[in-house]
Design an enzyme around this catalytic site. Structure first.
Site, PDB file in Angstrom:
ATOM      1  N   ASP A  20       0.866  -1.159   0.000  1.00  0.00           N
ATOM      2  CA  ASP A  20       0.000   0.000   0.000  1.00  0.00           C
ATOM      3  C   ASP A  20       0.920   1.231   0.000  1.00  0.00           C
ATOM      4  OD1 ASP A  20      -2.298   1.736   0.685  1.00  0.00           O
ATOM      5  OD2 ASP A  20      -1.293   1.838   2.640  1.00  0.00           O
ATOM      6  N   ASP A  22      -0.084   5.138   0.846  1.00  0.00           N
ATOM      7  CA  ASP A  22      -0.291   6.112   1.929  1.00  0.00           C
ATOM      8  C   ASP A  22      -0.238   5.447   3.299  1.00  0.00           C
ATOM      9  OD1 ASP A  22      -0.712   8.364   0.251  1.00  0.00           O
ATOM     10  OD2 ASP A  22      -2.786   7.754  -0.090  1.00  0.00           O
ATOM     11  N   ASP A 218      -1.300  -0.516   5.916  1.00  0.00           N
ATOM     12  CA  ASP A 218      -1.487   0.072   7.243  1.00  0.00           C
ATOM     13  C   ASP A 218      -2.951   0.090   7.682  1.00  0.00           C
ATOM     14  OD1 ASP A 218      -2.213   2.074   5.343  1.00  0.00           O
ATOM     15  OD2 ASP A 218      -2.077   3.579   6.933  1.00  0.00           O
TER      16      ASP A 218
HETATM   17 MG    MG Z   1      -2.710   3.183   3.563  1.00  0.00          MG
END
Ligand code: MG
Length: 274
Positions: A20, A22, A218
């Protein structure tokens, strides 16, 4: 379901690593500590690496350029965005389909580049929604009519917010929510995470099977369900949205890393932390 610990392969056994963007490799202000080292180590180990992002504001080449500036030498084809995956999803199912877009100029350009016919009013075969900074009542009205007239409703993603350097802004959910309320049904397909489309597109691009792939992200809300739906393993990094406290309630990830340095250590390419 997470894998039982005794069946969980050594991290280095995975052939492909998806990340991922961000909160995992980048923050709005710069790279996440350890990101360049992790990407470099995986490259040295000969692993397939790709970035999978719901981000629909920047093109793949812009994202790849940012990553290179942050010390992550990734090519454009190693960046898989929900925009690209959406265009391919539709072009594969119905080449040359008529598509009505409520979204960014970048989304329109990508759909056109895949041979799809952009229309501004019904009838349409597909209505595609993203983040639209020129959103208007008229645009939403035409999109709602197209869906009620038989068009398939496809969302690039359903993110509530997009992170920016100056704080958050409403994400693609703004458009999806408005249309859903009028047409009386959720999107027929969500391509970005938490849907599986983006992850499957990345596996296809890298020519690896989901079972030999791990997604590192995250978010327990978007990344984990996307990995489960696509059939890849999932490693959570606690550098962004989700914290250890969220783990109690959620489906447990296969791996949990405090940060990217801990992931590096788990790969066996770094000395133990501390
Ligand atoms: Mg993310």
């Amino acid at each position: 379901m997470p894998m039982p610990a005794e069946l969980r392969p050594n991290l280095a056994a995975f052939k492909a690593f998806l990340f991922d963007l961000d909160g995992t490799l980048t923050y709005p202000s710069g790279p996440v500590p350890g990101a360049a080292e992790v990407i470099g180590a995986l490259k040295n180990l000969g692993k397939a690496v790709a970035v999978v992002t719901n981000n629909s504001r920047l093109s793949r080449s812009e994202l790849a350029a940012t990553l290179r500036r942050y010390g992550m030498p990734l090519a454009e084809k190693q960046v898989v965005t929900a925009v690209t995956a959406t265009a391919r999803f539709i072009a594969d199912r119905r080449p040359g389909a008529r598509v009505l877009v409520v979204g960014s100029p970048g989304l329109r350009a990508e759909l056109a580049a895949h041979g799809l016919a952009l229309v501004d009013a019904p009838p349409a075969d597909y209505v595609v929604t993203g983040v639209d900074r020129q959103l208007s009542y008229e645009k939403l009205a035409r999109a709602a009519e197209a869906i009620l007239g038989g068009a398939a409703f496809v969302a690039v993603n359903v993110d509530r917010f997009i992170p920016t350097e100056t704080g958050r802004l409403p994400g693609a959910a703004l458009v999806v929510g408005a249309l859903q309320a009028v047409v009386g049904r959720p999107p027929d397909a969500v391509i970005g995470k938490p849907g599986p489309g983006l992850i499957l597109e990345a596996c296809r691009t890298m020519e690896v099977a989901p079972e030999e792939t791990i997604l590192v992200g995250d978010s327990l809300v978007t990344d984990l369900p996307a990995a489960r739906a696509a059939g890849t393993a999932f490693g959570l990094v606690l550098s962004g949205l989700s914290s250890r406290r969220d783990l109690a309630a959620a489906d447990r990830p296969d791996y949990v890393f405090e940060n990217l340095n801990e992931l590096l250590w788990a790969l066996g390419t770094s000395v133990a932390p501390g």
